[in-house]
Scaffold this motif. Structure first.
Motif, PDB file in Angstrom:
ATOM      1  N   MET A   1       0.833  -1.208   0.000  1.00  0.00           N
ATOM      2  CA  MET A   1       0.000   0.000   0.000  1.00  0.00           C
ATOM      3  C   MET A   1       0.863   1.251   0.000  1.00  0.00           C
ATOM      4  O   MET A   1       0.573   2.221  -0.697  1.00  0.00           O
ATOM      5  CB  MET A   1      -0.924  -0.011   1.217  1.00  0.00           C
ATOM      6  CG  MET A   1      -1.927  -1.147   1.238  1.00  0.00           C
ATOM      7  SD  MET A   1      -2.871  -1.197   2.781  1.00  0.00           S
ATOM      8  CE  MET A   1      -3.815   0.326   2.662  1.00  0.00           C
ATOM      9  N   MET A   2       1.934   1.217   0.789  1.00  0.00           N
ATOM     10  CA  MET A   2       2.850   2.351   0.881  1.00  0.00           C
ATOM     11  C   MET A   2       3.469   2.668  -0.473  1.00  0.00           C
ATOM     12  O   MET A   2       3.550   3.823  -0.892  1.00  0.00           O
ATOM     13  CB  MET A   2       3.932   2.030   1.908  1.00  0.00           C
ATOM     14  CG  MET A   2       5.067   3.003   2.028  1.00  0.00           C
ATOM     15  SD  MET A   2       6.407   2.292   3.018  1.00  0.00           S
ATOM     16  CE  MET A   2       7.187   1.227   1.795  1.00  0.00           C
ATOM     17  N   ARG A   3       3.888   1.617  -1.190  1.00  0.00           N
ATOM     18  CA  ARG A   3       4.546   1.828  -2.481  1.00  0.00           C
ATOM     19  C   ARG A   3       3.580   2.260  -3.583  1.00  0.00           C
ATOM     20  O   ARG A   3       4.013   2.711  -4.642  1.00  0.00           O
ATOM     21  CB  ARG A   3       5.289   0.561  -2.897  1.00  0.00           C
ATOM     22  CG  ARG A   3       6.546   0.300  -2.060  1.00  0.00           C
ATOM     23  CD  ARG A   3       7.335  -0.875  -2.595  1.00  0.00           C
ATOM     24  NE  ARG A   3       6.631  -2.138  -2.405  1.00  0.00           N
ATOM     25  CZ  ARG A   3       6.694  -2.870  -1.289  1.00  0.00           C
ATOM     26  NH1 ARG A   3       7.424  -2.450  -0.270  1.00  0.00           N
ATOM     27  NH2 ARG A   3       6.031  -4.004  -1.192  1.00  0.00           N
ATOM     28  N   SER A   4       2.270   2.145  -3.332  1.00  0.00           N
ATOM     29  CA  SER A   4       1.292   2.579  -4.334  1.00  0.00           C
ATOM     30  C   SER A   4       1.130   4.092  -4.353  1.00  0.00           C
ATOM     31  O   SER A   4       0.478   4.645  -5.228  1.00  0.00           O
ATOM     32  CB  SER A   4      -0.067   1.928  -4.062  1.00  0.00           C
ATOM     33  OG  SER A   4      -0.687   2.494  -2.908  1.00  0.00           O
ATOM     34  N   ILE A   5       1.731   4.767  -3.363  1.00  0.00           N
ATOM     35  CA  ILE A   5       1.628   6.220  -3.275  1.00  0.00           C
ATOM     36  C   ILE A   5       2.829   6.838  -3.967  1.00  0.00           C
ATOM     37  O   ILE A   5       3.969   6.590  -3.591  1.00  0.00           O
ATOM     38  CB  ILE A   5       1.562   6.668  -1.804  1.00  0.00           C
ATOM     39  CG1 ILE A   5       0.317   6.067  -1.141  1.00  0.00           C
ATOM     40  CG2 ILE A   5       1.558   8.174  -1.698  1.00  0.00           C
ATOM     41  CD1 ILE A   5       0.252   6.326   0.334  1.00  0.00           C
ATOM     42  N   GLU A   6       2.564   7.635  -4.998  1.00  0.00           N
ATOM     43  CA  GLU A   6       3.641   8.258  -5.769  1.00  0.00           C
ATOM     44  C   GLU A   6       3.995   9.607  -5.162  1.00  0.00           C
ATOM     45  O   GLU A   6       3.144  10.467  -4.975  1.00  0.00           O
ATOM     46  CB  GLU A   6       3.215   8.442  -7.228  1.00  0.00           C
ATOM     47  CG  GLU A   6       2.861   7.145  -7.938  1.00  0.00           C
ATOM     48  CD  GLU A   6       4.045   6.194  -8.037  1.00  0.00           C
ATOM     49  OE1 GLU A   6       5.184   6.689  -8.091  1.00  0.00           O
ATOM     50  OE2 GLU A   6       3.825   4.980  -8.037  1.00  0.00           O
ATOM     51  N   ILE A   7       5.268   9.787  -4.839  1.00  0.00           N
ATOM     52  CA  ILE A   7       5.727  11.026  -4.220  1.00  0.00           C
ATOM     53  C   ILE A   7       6.943  11.541  -4.974  1.00  0.00           C
ATOM     54  O   ILE A   7       7.843  10.779  -5.301  1.00  0.00           O
ATOM     55  CB  ILE A   7       6.099  10.803  -2.742  1.00  0.00           C
ATOM     56  CG1 ILE A   7       4.855  10.362  -1.956  1.00  0.00           C
ATOM     57  CG2 ILE A   7       6.692  12.053  -2.126  1.00  0.00           C
ATOM     58  CD1 ILE A   7       5.131  10.056  -0.509  1.00  0.00           C
TER      59      ILE A   7
END
Length: 226
Positions: free
Chosen positions: A116-122
């Motif tokens: 889930m964390m890696r699905s967030i693009e920053i």
């Protein structure tokens, strides 16, 4: 006296802001509700030793804090990691197979959160959420853990981890904020080089509040307390 800017709060953020405005020639007033500077940074004394009662560590993912400490001449030293860390939780009474079950459940839970964390693009300037991810902002971490992480010990450990990192109740912490913070700091096991002088975390010599005290010195009576 007419002021160009009023800064509310004499924690690190407020004092850095006031210092930058003052250096730029602005007439600044800092209003602090407490009778001291530092905000969450509060250093007390135990005999001759300085004891941090609030925020205390500098980690490898805080280059701006390192730059500020260097600029202010506040030395730091590695946090010792010698000895054996002991976590006192309900897993210790479950026997070998019970502890293996906890370990497996924890691996599954952290793996799920990692996905889930890696699905967030920053990127460096903004946060871009893929379709549907922004809905996570309406979900509190506490209820999500209660409804998603079935193993009670693992749920307890994840709650403890969130409490330590965010210093807030998981019932008031957005799931999206939790995941975004994990993403920017490298997850549960951040990697990277040690801090100058070695170590993953450093303590400040004289206590973390020394940073705020050094920042406040040149501001003088422009900082008003109480």
């Amino acid at each position: 006296m007419i002021h160009d800017a009023i800064v509310v709060g004499a924690g690190l953020s407020g004092l850095v802001c006031a210092r930058r405005l003052t250096d730029a020639g602005a007439r600044v007033l800092v209003l602090e509700a407490r009778s001291r500077v530092g905000g969450r940074l509060h250093t007390g004394a135990l005999g001759d030793a300085a004891i941090d009662l609030g925020g205390q560590w500098m980690s490898v993912d805080q280059p701006r804090l390192l730059a500020l400490a260097t600029e202010l001449g506040v030395r730091s030293a590695p946090q010792p990691r010698t000895g054996r860390a002991i976590l006192d939780d309900s897993a210790r009474d479950r026997g070998l197979f019970g502890q293996l079950a906890v370990a497996f459940a924890q691996w599954r839970a952290t793996r799920r959160i990692g996905r889930m964390m890696r699905s967030i693009e920053i990127d460096a300037t903004t946060v871009a959420w893929p379709a549907g991810v922004a809905e996570l902002d309406a979900i509190a971490l506490g209820p999500w853990l209660a409804g998603t992480i079935r193993h009670p010990v693992v749920r307890e450990r994840l709650t403890l981890h969130a409490d330590l990192v965010f210093a807030t109740d998981t019932a008031s912490l957005s799931l999206l904020a939790y995941l975004a913070r994990l993403r920017t700091t490298g997850g549960f096991a951040p990697r990277g080089p040690d801090l100058p002088g070695g170590g993953r975390e450093h303590r400040f010599v004289g206590g973390a509040q020394t940073l705020a005290l050094r920042l406040a010195e040149p501001l003088g009576d422009t900082v008003r307390f109480d």
